[in-house]
Design a protein around this motif. Structure first.
Motif, mmCIF file in Angstrom:
data_model
loop_
_atom_site.group_PDB
_atom_site.id
_atom_site.type_symbol
_atom_site.label_atom_id
_atom_site.label_comp_id
_atom_site.label_asym_id
_atom_site.label_seq_id
_atom_site.Cartn_x
_atom_site.Cartn_y
_atom_site.Cartn_z
ATOM 1 N N CYS A 1 -51.400 -36.176 -75.627
ATOM 2 C CA CYS A 1 -52.336 -37.304 -75.631
ATOM 3 C C CYS A 1 -52.257 -38.139 -76.906
ATOM 4 O O CYS A 1 -53.009 -39.090 -77.067
ATOM 5 C CB CYS A 1 -53.761 -36.814 -75.403
ATOM 6 S SG CYS A 1 -54.493 -35.920 -76.769
ATOM 7 N N ILE A 2 -51.342 -37.797 -77.811
ATOM 8 C CA ILE A 2 -51.195 -38.558 -79.047
ATOM 9 C C ILE A 2 -50.000 -39.487 -78.909
ATOM 10 O O ILE A 2 -48.889 -39.057 -78.593
ATOM 11 C CB ILE A 2 -51.013 -37.627 -80.263
ATOM 12 C CG1 ILE A 2 -52.200 -36.671 -80.362
ATOM 13 C CG2 ILE A 2 -50.850 -38.439 -81.542
ATOM 14 C CD1 ILE A 2 -52.067 -35.606 -81.438
ATOM 15 N N HIS A 3 -50.265 -40.772 -79.130
ATOM 16 C CA HIS A 3 -49.225 -41.784 -78.931
ATOM 17 C C HIS A 3 -49.085 -42.659 -80.167
ATOM 18 O O HIS A 3 -50.059 -42.919 -80.874
ATOM 19 C CB HIS A 3 -49.579 -42.664 -77.730
ATOM 20 C CG HIS A 3 -49.855 -41.875 -76.493
ATOM 21 N ND1 HIS A 3 -48.870 -41.290 -75.744
ATOM 22 C CD2 HIS A 3 -51.029 -41.548 -75.891
ATOM 23 C CE1 HIS A 3 -49.414 -40.642 -74.727
ATOM 24 N NE2 HIS A 3 -50.736 -40.794 -74.800
ATOM 25 N N GLU A 4 -47.877 -43.139 -80.384
ATOM 26 C CA GLU A 4 -47.623 -44.030 -81.503
ATOM 27 C C GLU A 4 -48.320 -45.359 -81.264
ATOM 28 O O GLU A 4 -48.242 -45.933 -80.187
ATOM 29 C CB GLU A 4 -46.121 -44.258 -81.660
ATOM 30 C CG GLU A 4 -45.754 -44.968 -82.923
ATOM 31 C CD GLU A 4 -44.245 -45.002 -83.159
ATOM 32 O OE1 GLU A 4 -43.842 -45.557 -84.182
ATOM 33 O OE2 GLU A 4 -43.493 -44.485 -82.314
ATOM 34 N N GLY A 5 -49.049 -45.797 -82.277
ATOM 35 C CA GLY A 5 -49.735 -47.074 -82.193
ATOM 36 C C GLY A 5 -49.222 -48.005 -83.269
ATOM 37 O O GLY A 5 -48.215 -47.738 -83.904
ATOM 38 N N THR A 6 -49.912 -49.084 -83.487
ATOM 39 C CA THR A 6 -49.512 -50.044 -84.506
ATOM 40 C C THR A 6 -50.659 -50.234 -85.471
ATOM 41 O O THR A 6 -51.672 -50.792 -85.080
ATOM 42 C CB THR A 6 -49.145 -51.398 -83.853
ATOM 43 O OG1 THR A 6 -48.169 -51.150 -82.856
ATOM 44 C CG2 THR A 6 -48.589 -52.365 -84.850
ATOM 45 N N PRO A 7 -50.595 -49.805 -86.682
ATOM 46 C CA PRO A 7 -49.519 -49.054 -87.329
ATOM 47 C C PRO A 7 -49.757 -47.541 -87.306
ATOM 48 O O PRO A 7 -48.909 -46.782 -87.746
ATOM 49 C CB PRO A 7 -49.577 -49.561 -88.756
ATOM 50 C CG PRO A 7 -51.037 -49.773 -88.998
ATOM 51 C CD PRO A 7 -51.585 -50.252 -87.665
ATOM 52 N N ILE A 8 -50.909 -47.085 -86.795
ATOM 53 C CA ILE A 8 -51.209 -45.652 -86.834
ATOM 54 C C ILE A 8 -51.143 -45.036 -85.442
ATOM 55 O O ILE A 8 -51.145 -45.741 -84.433
ATOM 56 C CB ILE A 8 -52.603 -45.389 -87.455
ATOM 57 C CG1 ILE A 8 -53.717 -45.967 -86.597
ATOM 58 C CG2 ILE A 8 -52.676 -45.948 -88.870
ATOM 59 C CD1 ILE A 8 -55.131 -45.633 -87.056
ATOM 60 N N TYR A 9 -51.066 -43.713 -85.405
ATOM 61 C CA TYR A 9 -51.068 -43.009 -84.132
ATOM 62 C C TYR A 9 -52.469 -43.040 -83.525
ATOM 63 O O TYR A 9 -53.459 -43.191 -84.232
ATOM 64 C CB TYR A 9 -50.592 -41.565 -84.324
ATOM 65 C CG TYR A 9 -49.092 -41.468 -84.336
ATOM 66 C CD1 TYR A 9 -48.402 -40.896 -83.277
ATOM 67 C CD2 TYR A 9 -48.344 -41.963 -85.393
ATOM 68 C CE1 TYR A 9 -47.022 -40.822 -83.266
ATOM 69 C CE2 TYR A 9 -46.965 -41.894 -85.398
ATOM 70 C CZ TYR A 9 -46.302 -41.318 -84.328
ATOM 71 O OH TYR A 9 -44.942 -41.263 -84.319
#
Length: 56
Positions: free
Chosen positions: A23-31
């Motif tokens: 359920c943890i996904h790369e985001g912009t700029p943090i996960y």
């Protein structure tokens, strides 16, 4: 109660492989943690170098 990743995240990604439900996904700029999928197991907490993962 699901966990969240706060602004202390440095985007290293150490937490993502530890999540048993992915359920943890790369985001912009943090996960980001998908709160609907999080089972609150805490597996991600000990690997975060900045303690950015907290209970919501």
């Amino acid at each position: 109660m699901p966990r969240i990743i706060n602004d202390d995240c440095i985007g290293c990604g150490a937490c993502a492989p530890e999540c048993p439900v992915s359920c943890i996904h790369e985001g912009t700029p943090i996960y980001k943690i998908d709160e609907a999928e999080c089972i609150d197991c805490g597996a991600c907490d000990p690997v975060c170098p900045t303690s950015a993962i907290v209970a919501k």
